[in-house]
Design a protein around this motif. Structure first.
Motif, short mmCIF file in Angstrom:
data_model
loop_
_atom_site.label_atom_id
_atom_site.label_comp_id
_atom_site.label_asym_id
_atom_site.label_seq_id
_atom_site.Cartn_x
_atom_site.Cartn_y
_atom_site.Cartn_z
N MET A 73 40.55 -1.55 -18.66
CA MET A 73 41.83 -2.22 -18.46
C MET A 73 42.44 -1.71 -17.16
O MET A 73 42.32 -0.51 -16.85
N ASN A 74 43.09 -2.59 -16.44
CA ASN A 74 43.66 -2.23 -15.15
C ASN A 74 45.17 -2.39 -15.16
O ASN A 74 45.73 -3.19 -15.92
N CYS A 75 45.80 -1.62 -14.29
CA CYS A 75 47.26 -1.63 -14.20
C CYS A 75 47.65 -1.53 -12.74
O CYS A 75 47.10 -0.70 -12.00
N SER A 76 48.56 -2.39 -12.32
CA SER A 76 49.11 -2.28 -10.97
C SER A 76 50.60 -2.04 -11.06
O SER A 76 51.25 -2.51 -12.02
N SER A 101 46.84 -2.78 -28.79
CA SER A 101 47.38 -3.11 -27.46
C SER A 101 47.53 -1.83 -26.67
O SER A 101 47.92 -0.79 -27.23
N TYR A 102 47.22 -1.92 -25.37
CA TYR A 102 47.28 -0.75 -24.50
C TYR A 102 48.26 -1.04 -23.37
O TYR A 102 48.20 -2.10 -22.74
N ALA A 108 53.27 -5.22 -19.50
CA ALA A 108 53.23 -6.14 -20.64
C ALA A 108 52.08 -5.87 -21.60
O ALA A 108 52.06 -6.40 -22.71
N GLY A 109 51.11 -5.06 -21.19
CA GLY A 109 50.06 -4.65 -22.10
C GLY A 109 48.80 -5.48 -22.06
O GLY A 109 48.80 -6.64 -21.64
N THR A 110 47.70 -4.86 -22.49
CA THR A 110 46.41 -5.54 -22.69
C THR A 110 46.07 -5.47 -24.17
O THR A 110 46.08 -4.38 -24.75
N ARG A 111 45.76 -6.62 -24.75
CA ARG A 111 45.34 -6.64 -26.15
C ARG A 111 43.83 -6.51 -26.20
O ARG A 111 43.11 -7.36 -25.66
#
Lengths: 110, 114
Positions: free
Chosen positions: A21-24, A86-87, A102-105
């Motif tokens: 999972m990626n986050c910016s 959710s992460y 907002a999260g990754t399910r």
């Protein structure tokens, strides 16, 4: 205001596979954290990486941070059905304010 | 086991009612927070407090107030509930000393306003 944007919004994999999972984020940070939320419950802290760190490990979790690109990734190795959740990435820029994306399910199929 | 306890898991209220959401932590944390969580929007900070009787507005304070009379307790108040305040409300606390602001969350309170 949302600081972090996760990608993808949803991810479905088979048990045993790795999940990434990626986050910016938008502004300079002191640290970046990842949290997990099981359906309808509160969030649980997973791992923290400081702005002067590039990589951190905790069990099956690996987090990387690229401050030049303002991005982070969370890798869960050898996923299990119990990892279904959710992460969220969360950034702390200064003081006590933590801003979440907002999260990754993630759905791990047995 | 350390805990953040939210008084109600589910509440149903009518438009215009005054609503109190209570949160208690037993970790002697200085900081306490109220977030609301809506699908697709993640968690948004409503208010936080870094000391007794101190409060700071978050990103969406309109329509809400808070009270922190004791270190362990942080209350969220909806003076006149409206349907757009239907949401999941999450309380959290953190320790000031580390500087990292790692949050410990309660289980959440799901509020429905009819």
């Amino acid at each position: 205001s949302q600081q972090g944007e996760e990608d993808p919004q949803a991810l479905s994999i088979q048990e045993g596979e790795n999940a990434t999972m990626n986050c910016s984020y938008k502004t300079s940070i002191n640290n970046l954290q990842w949290y997990r939320q099981n359906s309808g419950r509160g969030l649980v802290h997973l791992i923290l990486i400081r702005s002067n760190e590039r990589e951190k490990h905790s069990g099956r979790l690996r987090v990387t941070l690229d401050t030049s690109k303002k991005s982070s990734s969370l890798l869960i190795t050898a996923s299990r059905a119990a990892d279904t959740a959710s992460y969220f990435c969360a950034t702390v820029a200064g003081g006590f304010k933590t801003i979440f994306g907002a999260g990754t399910r993630l759905f791990v199929k047995a | 086991d350390v805990k953040v306890t939210q008084s109600s898991r589910y509440l149903v209220k009518r438009t215009g009612e005054k609503v109190f959401l209570e949160c208690v932590q037993d970790m002697d944390h200085e900081n306490m927070f109220w977030y609301r969580q809506d699908p697709g929007l993640g968690l948004r900070l409503i208010y936080f407090s870094y000391d007794v009787k101190m409060k700071e507005k978050g990103d969406i304070p309109e329509g809400y107030s808070v009270s922190r009379e004791k270190k362990e307790r942080f209350s969220l108040i909806l003076e006149s509930a409206s349907t757009n305040q239907t949401s999941m409300y999450l309380c959290a606390s953190s320790f000031q000393g580390s500087g990292a602001n790692v949050l410990t969350f309660g289980a959440g309170s799901r509020l429905t306003v009819l």
